[in-house]
Scaffold this motif. Structure first.
Motif, PDB file in Angstrom:
ATOM      1  N   PRO A 185       0.789  -1.234   0.000  1.00 10.89           N
ATOM      2  CA  PRO A 185       0.000   0.000   0.000  1.00 10.89           C
ATOM      3  C   PRO A 185       0.827   1.294   0.000  1.00 10.89           C
ATOM      4  N   TYR A 186       1.861   1.363   0.834  1.00 11.21           N
ATOM      5  CA  TYR A 186       2.666   2.587   0.880  1.00 11.21           C
ATOM      6  C   TYR A 186       3.256   2.914  -0.487  1.00 11.21           C
ATOM      7  N   ARG A 187       3.872   1.935  -1.109  1.00 11.93           N
ATOM      8  CA  ARG A 187       4.496   2.167  -2.417  1.00 11.93           C
ATOM      9  C   ARG A 187       3.464   2.543  -3.467  1.00 11.93           C
ATOM     10  N   SER A 188       2.308   1.918  -3.430  1.00  8.90           N
ATOM     11  CA  SER A 188       1.256   2.239  -4.389  1.00  8.90           C
ATOM     12  C   SER A 188       0.752   3.668  -4.206  1.00  8.90           C
ATOM     13  N   ALA A 189       0.522   4.057  -2.964  1.00  9.29           N
ATOM     14  CA  ALA A 189       0.038   5.409  -2.681  1.00  9.29           C
ATOM     15  C   ALA A 189       1.065   6.455  -3.100  1.00  9.29           C
ATOM     16  N   MET A 190       2.324   6.238  -2.737  1.00 10.85           N
ATOM     17  CA  MET A 190       3.371   7.194  -3.096  1.00 10.85           C
ATOM     18  C   MET A 190       3.557   7.247  -4.609  1.00 10.85           C
ATOM     19  N   SER A 191       3.464   6.118  -5.258  1.00 12.94           N
ATOM     20  CA  SER A 191       3.614   6.079  -6.716  1.00 12.94           C
ATOM     21  C   SER A 191       2.518   6.867  -7.413  1.00 12.94           C
ATOM     22  N   MET A 192       1.285   6.748  -6.933  1.00  7.93           N
ATOM     23  CA  MET A 192       0.190   7.495  -7.554  1.00  7.93           C
ATOM     24  C   MET A 192       0.368   8.995  -7.363  1.00  7.93           C
ATOM     25  N   LEU A 193       0.825   9.400  -6.201  1.00  7.77           N
ATOM     26  CA  LEU A 193       1.055  10.813  -5.938  1.00  7.77           C
ATOM     27  C   LEU A 193       2.176  11.347  -6.820  1.00  7.77           C
ATOM     28  N   THR A 194       3.255  10.627  -6.902  1.00  2.00           N
ATOM     29  CA  THR A 194       4.384  11.027  -7.752  1.00  2.00           C
ATOM     30  C   THR A 194       3.980  11.039  -9.222  1.00  2.00           C
ATOM     31  N   PHE A 195       3.222  10.039  -9.629  1.00  2.00           N
ATOM     32  CA  PHE A 195       2.725   9.955 -11.009  1.00  2.00           C
ATOM     33  C   PHE A 195       1.914  11.207 -11.349  1.00  2.00           C
ATOM     34  N   TYR A 196       1.013  11.594 -10.456  1.00  2.00           N
ATOM     35  CA  TYR A 196       0.181  12.771 -10.697  1.00  2.00           C
ATOM     36  C   TYR A 196       1.032  14.035 -10.808  1.00  2.00           C
ATOM     37  N   ILE A 197       1.965  14.214  -9.896  1.00  2.00           N
ATOM     38  CA  ILE A 197       2.833  15.400  -9.918  1.00  2.00           C
ATOM     39  C   ILE A 197       3.633  15.450 -11.214  1.00  2.00           C
ATOM     40  N   ASN A 198       4.204  14.325 -11.597  1.00  2.00           N
ATOM     41  CA  ASN A 198       5.019  14.286 -12.813  1.00  2.00           C
ATOM     42  C   ASN A 198       4.195  14.534 -14.062  1.00  2.00           C
ATOM     43  N   ARG A 199       3.000  13.974 -14.139  1.00  2.00           N
ATOM     44  CA  ARG A 199       2.168  14.145 -15.335  1.00  2.00           C
ATOM     45  C   ARG A 199       1.637  15.564 -15.432  1.00  2.00           C
ATOM     46  N   ALA A 200       1.355  16.199 -14.307  1.00  2.00           N
ATOM     47  CA  ALA A 200       0.856  17.573 -14.331  1.00  2.00           C
ATOM     48  C   ALA A 200       1.956  18.539 -14.739  1.00  2.00           C
ATOM     49  N   GLY A 201       3.183  18.212 -14.360  1.00  2.00           N
ATOM     50  CA  GLY A 201       4.341  18.996 -14.772  1.00  2.00           C
ATOM     51  C   GLY A 201       4.208  20.484 -14.525  1.00  2.00           C
ATOM     52  N   SER A 202       4.489  21.261 -15.560  1.00  2.00           N
ATOM     53  CA  SER A 202       4.502  22.720 -15.434  1.00  2.00           C
ATOM     54  C   SER A 202       3.103  23.309 -15.319  1.00  2.00           C
ATOM     55  N   LYS A 203       2.077  22.492 -15.483  1.00  2.00           N
ATOM     56  CA  LYS A 203       0.705  22.992 -15.343  1.00  2.00           C
ATOM     57  C   LYS A 203       0.321  23.203 -13.880  1.00  2.00           C
ATOM     58  N   LEU A 204       1.100  22.617 -12.965  1.00  2.00           N
ATOM     59  CA  LEU A 204       0.833  22.817 -11.539  1.00  2.00           C
ATOM     60  C   LEU A 204       1.325  24.186 -11.101  1.00  2.00           C
ATOM     61  N   SER A 205       0.506  24.877 -10.346  1.00  3.86           N
ATOM     62  CA  SER A 205       0.965  26.137  -9.762  1.00  3.86           C
ATOM     63  C   SER A 205       1.984  25.810  -8.678  1.00  3.86           C
ATOM     64  N   ASP A 206       2.786  26.780  -8.304  1.00  8.64           N
ATOM     65  CA  ASP A 206       3.753  26.566  -7.221  1.00  8.64           C
ATOM     66  C   ASP A 206       3.043  26.166  -5.933  1.00  8.64           C
ATOM     67  N   GLU A 207       1.889  26.795  -5.682  1.00 11.05           N
ATOM     68  CA  GLU A 207       1.129  26.494  -4.465  1.00 11.05           C
ATOM     69  C   GLU A 207       0.626  25.044  -4.485  1.00 11.05           C
ATOM     70  N   ARG A 208       0.063  24.607  -5.603  1.00  9.91           N
ATOM     71  CA  ARG A 208      -0.459  23.243  -5.703  1.00  9.91           C
ATOM     72  C   ARG A 208       0.677  22.224  -5.595  1.00  9.91           C
ATOM     73  N   ARG A 209       1.807  22.507  -6.265  1.00  4.82           N
ATOM     74  CA  ARG A 209       2.961  21.611  -6.192  1.00  4.82           C
ATOM     75  C   ARG A 209       3.440  21.486  -4.744  1.00  4.82           C
TER      76      ARG A 209
END
Length: 102
Positions: free
Chosen positions: A55-79
């Motif tokens: 579970p830990y690895r899956s949860a962290m992977s999904m969070l990292t996946f989302y951050i990476n896919r959003a890339g520069s579209k994320l505001s500094d605050e959201r990141r």
């Protein structure tokens, strides 16, 4: 017929819909509280039958996946909120990094 570029542009959507990626609670990444994001990811990871790792690895992977896919579209605050959610997730699983351990 789809072009190769179209297919590659849609791979992240396919990952979340058709792979063994765990099922997430709706709008989890839109929450403003890092602790709430982490708690939601933890619940999803522990309930999910659609994950390949612990579970830990899956949860962290999904969070990292989302951050990476959003890339520069994320505001500094959201990141910042999402990065702090990683820290909260580590706390929930007792995996806090030893800081300034020297």
């Amino acid at each position: 017929m789809s072009s190769p570029d179209h297919k590659s542009a849609q791979w992240s959507d396919n990952v979340t819909k058709r792979s063994n990626a765990m099922t997430l609670e709706r709008d989890v990444f839109k929450l403003d509280d890092p602790a709430e994001i982490a708690a939601s990811l933890k619940r999803s990871a522990e309930r999910s039958r659609r994950r390949k790792s612990e579970p830990y690895r899956s949860a962290m992977s999904m969070l990292t996946f989302y951050i990476n896919r959003a890339g520069s579209k994320l505001s500094d605050e959201r990141r910042d909120i999402l990065e702090r959610a990683k820290d909260e997730l580590r706390k929930l699983y007792g995996r806090e990094l030893a800081r300034n351990a020297n």
